[in-house]
Design a protein around this motif. Sequence first.
Motif, PDB file in Angstrom:
ATOM      1  N   PHE A   1       0.789  -1.228   0.000  1.00 45.73           N
ATOM      2  CA  PHE A   1       0.000   0.000   0.000  1.00 45.73           C
ATOM      3  C   PHE A   1       0.824   1.282   0.000  1.00 45.73           C
ATOM      4  CE2 PHE A   1      -2.732  -3.264   1.970  1.00 45.73           C
ATOM      5  CZ  PHE A   1      -3.787  -3.219   1.080  1.00 45.73           C
ATOM      6  N   TYR A   2       2.142   1.165   0.190  1.00 42.15           N
ATOM      7  CA  TYR A   2       3.045   2.314   0.133  1.00 42.15           C
ATOM      8  C   TYR A   2       2.550   3.453   1.024  1.00 42.15           C
ATOM      9  CZ  TYR A   2       5.577  -0.228  -3.416  1.00 42.15           C
ATOM     10  OH  TYR A   2       6.328  -1.172  -4.051  1.00 42.15           O
ATOM     11  N   GLN A   3       2.283   4.634   0.467  1.00 42.84           N
ATOM     12  CA  GLN A   3       1.928   5.791   1.295  1.00 42.84           C
ATOM     13  C   GLN A   3       0.588   5.620   2.009  1.00 42.84           C
ATOM     14  OE1 GLN A   3       2.184   5.738  -2.076  1.00 42.84           O
ATOM     15  NE2 GLN A   3       1.001   7.403  -3.051  1.00 42.84           N
ATOM     16  N   TYR A   4      -0.177   4.608   1.633  1.00 46.26           N
ATOM     17  CA  TYR A   4      -1.475   4.379   2.256  1.00 46.26           C
ATOM     18  C   TYR A   4      -1.420   3.291   3.339  1.00 46.26           C
ATOM     19  CZ  TYR A   4      -2.566   6.555  -2.247  1.00 46.26           C
ATOM     20  OH  TYR A   4      -2.587   7.377  -3.344  1.00 46.26           O
ATOM     21  N   ALA A   5      -0.237   2.790   3.646  1.00 43.46           N
ATOM     22  CA  ALA A   5      -0.100   1.602   4.499  1.00 43.46           C
ATOM     23  C   ALA A   5      -0.710   1.776   5.884  1.00 43.46           C
ATOM     24  CB  ALA A   5       1.371   1.213   4.617  1.00 43.46           C
ATOM     25  N   ASP A   6      -0.630   2.984   6.447  1.00 41.43           N
ATOM     26  CA  ASP A   6      -1.145   3.196   7.795  1.00 41.43           C
ATOM     27  C   ASP A   6      -2.625   3.561   7.805  1.00 41.43           C
ATOM     28  OD1 ASP A   6       1.343   2.665   8.817  1.00 41.43           O
ATOM     29  OD2 ASP A   6       1.891   4.760   9.152  1.00 41.43           O
ATOM     30  N   ASP A   7      -3.272   3.496   6.653  1.00 39.94           N
ATOM     31  CA  ASP A   7      -4.675   3.906   6.555  1.00 39.94           C
ATOM     32  C   ASP A   7      -5.521   2.827   5.896  1.00 39.94           C
ATOM     33  OD1 ASP A   7      -6.662   5.805   7.076  1.00 39.94           O
ATOM     34  OD2 ASP A   7      -6.583   6.583   5.026  1.00 39.94           O
ATOM     35  N   VAL A   8      -5.268   1.573   6.276  1.00 40.51           N
ATOM     36  CA  VAL A   8      -6.004   0.426   5.743  1.00 40.51           C
ATOM     37  C   VAL A   8      -6.993  -0.065   6.794  1.00 40.51           C
ATOM     38  CG1 VAL A   8      -5.797  -1.948   4.909  1.00 40.51           C
ATOM     39  CG2 VAL A   8      -4.117  -0.229   4.211  1.00 40.51           C
ATOM     40  N   SER A   9      -8.170  -0.429   6.367  1.00 44.36           N
ATOM     41  CA  SER A   9      -9.243  -0.831   7.274  1.00 44.36           C
ATOM     42  C   SER A   9      -8.904  -2.091   8.059  1.00 44.36           C
ATOM     43  CB  SER A   9     -10.525  -1.064   6.469  1.00 44.36           C
ATOM     44  OG  SER A   9     -11.461  -1.828   7.195  1.00 44.36           O
ATOM     45  N   ALA A  10      -9.127  -2.035   9.368  1.00 41.70           N
ATOM     46  CA  ALA A  10      -8.947  -3.223  10.201  1.00 41.70           C
ATOM     47  C   ALA A  10      -9.981  -4.290   9.851  1.00 41.70           C
ATOM     48  CB  ALA A  10      -9.067  -2.845  11.672  1.00 41.70           C
ATOM     49  N   ALA A  11     -11.206  -3.868   9.530  1.00 48.06           N
ATOM     50  CA  ALA A  11     -12.251  -4.843   9.185  1.00 48.06           C
ATOM     51  C   ALA A  11     -11.869  -5.630   7.947  1.00 48.06           C
ATOM     52  CB  ALA A  11     -13.583  -4.122   8.972  1.00 48.06           C
ATOM     53  N   TRP A  12     -11.253  -4.971   6.971  1.00 46.15           N
ATOM     54  CA  TRP A  12     -10.853  -5.638   5.733  1.00 46.15           C
ATOM     55  C   TRP A  12      -9.748  -6.661   5.987  1.00 46.15           C
ATOM     56  CZ3 TRP A  12      -6.305  -5.310   2.621  1.00 46.15           C
ATOM     57  CH2 TRP A  12      -6.443  -5.850   1.332  1.00 46.15           C
ATOM     58  N   ILE A  13      -8.739  -6.271   6.763  1.00 47.95           N
ATOM     59  CA  ILE A  13      -7.641  -7.188   7.083  1.00 47.95           C
ATOM     60  C   ILE A  13      -8.156  -8.359   7.920  1.00 47.95           C
ATOM     61  CG2 ILE A  13      -5.543  -7.445   8.464  1.00 47.95           C
ATOM     62  CD1 ILE A  13      -4.892  -6.220   5.840  1.00 47.95           C
ATOM     63  N   ALA A  14      -8.980  -8.082   8.916  1.00 53.96           N
ATOM     64  CA  ALA A  14      -9.480  -9.143   9.797  1.00 53.96           C
ATOM     65  C   ALA A  14     -10.323 -10.149   9.034  1.00 53.96           C
ATOM     66  CB  ALA A  14     -10.290  -8.526  10.935  1.00 53.96           C
ATOM     67  N   THR A  15     -11.092  -9.678   8.056  1.00 53.25           N
ATOM     68  CA  THR A  15     -11.905 -10.595   7.255  1.00 53.25           C
ATOM     69  C   THR A  15     -11.027 -11.534   6.450  1.00 53.25           C
ATOM     70  OG1 THR A  15     -13.658  -8.934   7.120  1.00 53.25           O
ATOM     71  CG2 THR A  15     -13.747 -10.716   5.535  1.00 53.25           C
ATOM     72  N   ARG A  16      -9.923 -11.037   5.928  1.00 49.93           N
ATOM     73  CA  ARG A  16      -8.978 -11.894   5.195  1.00 49.93           C
ATOM     74  C   ARG A  16      -8.370 -12.941   6.131  1.00 49.93           C
ATOM     75  NH1 ARG A  16      -4.775  -8.812   1.520  1.00 49.93           N
ATOM     76  NH2 ARG A  16      -4.642 -10.911   0.718  1.00 49.93           N
ATOM     77  N   VAL A  17      -7.994 -12.519   7.325  1.00 48.24           N
ATOM     78  CA  VAL A  17      -7.430 -13.453   8.305  1.00 48.24           C
ATOM     79  C   VAL A  17      -8.434 -14.561   8.610  1.00 48.24           C
ATOM     80  CG1 VAL A  17      -6.680 -13.691  10.702  1.00 48.24           C
ATOM     81  CG2 VAL A  17      -5.862 -11.760   9.334  1.00 48.24           C
ATOM     82  N   ARG A  18      -9.708 -14.182   8.803  1.00 46.63           N
ATOM     83  CA  ARG A  18     -10.729 -15.180   9.121  1.00 46.63           C
ATOM     84  C   ARG A  18     -10.923 -16.162   7.972  1.00 46.63           C
ATOM     85  NH1 ARG A  18     -16.730 -13.074  10.198  1.00 46.63           N
ATOM     86  NH2 ARG A  18     -16.463 -12.525   7.998  1.00 46.63           N
ATOM     87  N   ARG A  19     -10.956 -15.667   6.745  1.00 47.25           N
ATOM     88  CA  ARG A  19     -11.188 -16.552   5.588  1.00 47.25           C
ATOM     89  C   ARG A  19     -10.092 -17.610   5.489  1.00 47.25           C
ATOM     90  NH1 ARG A  19      -9.730 -15.569  -0.385  1.00 47.25           N
ATOM     91  NH2 ARG A  19     -10.899 -17.191  -1.465  1.00 47.25           N
ATOM     92  N   ILE A  20      -8.836 -17.192   5.566  1.00 43.13           N
ATOM     93  CA  ILE A  20      -7.729 -18.154   5.479  1.00 43.13           C
ATOM     94  C   ILE A  20      -7.695 -19.037   6.726  1.00 43.13           C
ATOM     95  CG2 ILE A  20      -5.223 -18.406   5.360  1.00 43.13           C
ATOM     96  CD1 ILE A  20      -6.371 -17.484   2.759  1.00 43.13           C
ATOM     97  N   GLY A  21      -7.940 -18.425   7.883  1.00 38.20           N
ATOM     98  CA  GLY A  21      -7.882 -19.180   9.131  1.00 38.20           C
ATOM     99  C   GLY A  21      -8.911 -20.281   9.218  1.00 38.20           C
ATOM    100  N   ASN A  22     -10.008 -20.150   8.484  1.00 38.74           N
ATOM    101  CA  ASN A  22     -11.051 -21.174   8.501  1.00 38.74           C
ATOM    102  C   ASN A  22     -10.969 -22.134   7.324  1.00 38.74           C
ATOM    103  OD1 ASN A  22     -12.591 -20.625  10.909  1.00 38.74           O
ATOM    104  ND2 ASN A  22     -13.163 -18.688   9.958  1.00 38.74           N
ATOM    105  N   SER A  23      -9.896 -22.042   6.555  1.00 31.99           N
ATOM    106  CA  SER A  23      -9.699 -22.992   5.465  1.00 31.99           C
ATOM    107  C   SER A  23      -8.667 -24.025   5.904  1.00 31.99           C
ATOM    108  CB  SER A  23      -9.249 -22.280   4.188  1.00 31.99           C
ATOM    109  OG  SER A  23      -9.373 -23.142   3.072  1.00 31.99           O
ATOM    110  N   ARG A  24      -9.079 -24.894   6.814  1.00 36.13           N
ATOM    111  CA  ARG A  24      -8.183 -25.888   7.396  1.00 36.13           C
ATOM    112  C   ARG A  24      -8.921 -27.216   7.504  1.00 36.13           C
ATOM    113  NH1 ARG A  24      -4.154 -22.744   9.362  1.00 36.13           N
ATOM    114  NH2 ARG A  24      -3.080 -24.553  10.215  1.00 36.13           N
ATOM    115  N   LYS A  25      -8.158 -28.283   7.501  1.00 34.49           N
ATOM    116  CA  LYS A  25      -8.777 -29.579   7.791  1.00 34.49           C
ATOM    117  C   LYS A  25      -8.517 -29.996   9.233  1.00 34.49           C
ATOM    118  CE  LYS A  25      -5.342 -32.904   6.046  1.00 34.49           C
ATOM    119  NZ  LYS A  25      -5.122 -33.898   4.971  1.00 34.49           N
ATOM    120  N   SER A  26      -7.614 -29.262   9.899  1.00 36.53           N
ATOM    121  CA  SER A  26      -7.387 -29.456  11.329  1.00 36.53           C
ATOM    122  C   SER A  26      -6.681 -28.211  11.847  1.00 36.53           C
ATOM    123  CB  SER A  26      -6.517 -30.696  11.593  1.00 36.53           C
ATOM    124  OG  SER A  26      -5.168 -30.444  11.229  1.00 36.53           O
TER     125      SER A  26
END
Length: 438
Positions: A161-186
């Motif tokens: 994000f370069y100059q925008y790096a400190d202005d990224v939505s927490a909701a957007w990042i957290a949703t990505r974390v949840r999607r990957i975090g729930n793609s597991r078989k264990s």
Amino acid sequence: MTKTVIIGAGAMGLAAAHYALKLGHEVDVIEADAVPGGMAAHFDFDGLSIERFYHFVCKPDRPTFALMEDLGIGDKMRWRDTSMAYFKGGKLHKWGDPISLLTSSLLNPVEKFRYGLQMFLTSKRRSFDDLENRTAKAWIEGGAGRSVYDKLWRPLMDLKFYQYADDVSAAWIATRVRRIGNSRKSLFQEELGYIEGGSETLVKALVDSIERQGGRIHLKTPAERIETEDGRVTGVRAGGKLFPAQAVISTVPTPFVSSIAPDLPEPSKRAYEAIRNIGVICVVHKLKRRVSPHFWVNIVEPGIEIPGIIEFSNLRPMPDTVVYVPYYMPTDHPKWSWSDEQLADESFGYIRRINPQITEADRLASKVGRLRYAQPLCEPGFAAKIPPVRTPIEGLQIADTCFYYPEDRGVSEGARLAKEMARAIGTDHQPRREPEFA
């Protein structure tokens, strides 16, 4: 039956056409490119058919599975054990499971506990509404700690994000974390999916469905203007031809909206223009030798100016190693104007730093793809910036990938929104019982 024109033959546009035809509407799809598929389209990579831009499927992607079943290709879904890593200090550090976290030298014990707890709790949350007005930086520092953000997150955010790096939505990042975090078989094993034959399998099935149901796809036909009369759509002028319509769905990036829909009210046009995007240059390498055992490698190493690599052949089996190297950046960045050869050589040099055993003789082919509007910049409060899908012009719906927010870009969200827009065709902004799909 409503005569409908859909602008854009990416996955969302094609899915909207498929669902609209199932509901009995007459559909024309217009597309500026010579091939359908958008970011999901394939190209011939030295004899290998592969996506222009990498795609993978996660277990929470239910709209993707529903669309595939509807198209009769549900049996083409494949799952594979995958892993990720960080590259730092000249070596790979396996990541993404409890054992890797506990044994890693990247964090100290307190940092490991705070990081692990935040990621685990994020994967279990149902909503991130309370994060809508927070930055990702503040959220991560508040949970995992500032030192964790500086070590694991800041280099990645800066190089995406370069100059925008400190202005990224927490909701957007957290949703990505949840999607990957729930793609597991264990708890200990990540599992990601791919479609047999690549995303082209889905694109071809959508095209076949559209044509079988009487829909028409017009390639190399760029949209020029959405025509209106008395506040309602009457058609789309594209490729020098008028396509009459009672309903129009636009799926092109929002930066194009004001020019192709000049009859929108000025406040609506300003809302689309206020949505910022960054571009991506994606370099794809075909190699004789494997780079790593991991699908995804995040890079937090000084002197390497990319946030990571995606070793796609560690997800979808292929005869040779295929690695995607994405350069996300604002289009005014100096590297945006670099030649394909410069980008291919630099990115291959980074691959060699990750695995020094790889030599120039191992490089079989390289290809560079560019997309000017690849990633919407989702800042805190972004949900309030997104205009309604249904516009003030009757019969006109507009959406692109930023409308998936807080979810990230992907086929799944495109399929979900496509079905919703298809159901809204012909309702003229008046409440009506939603039609049922067969």
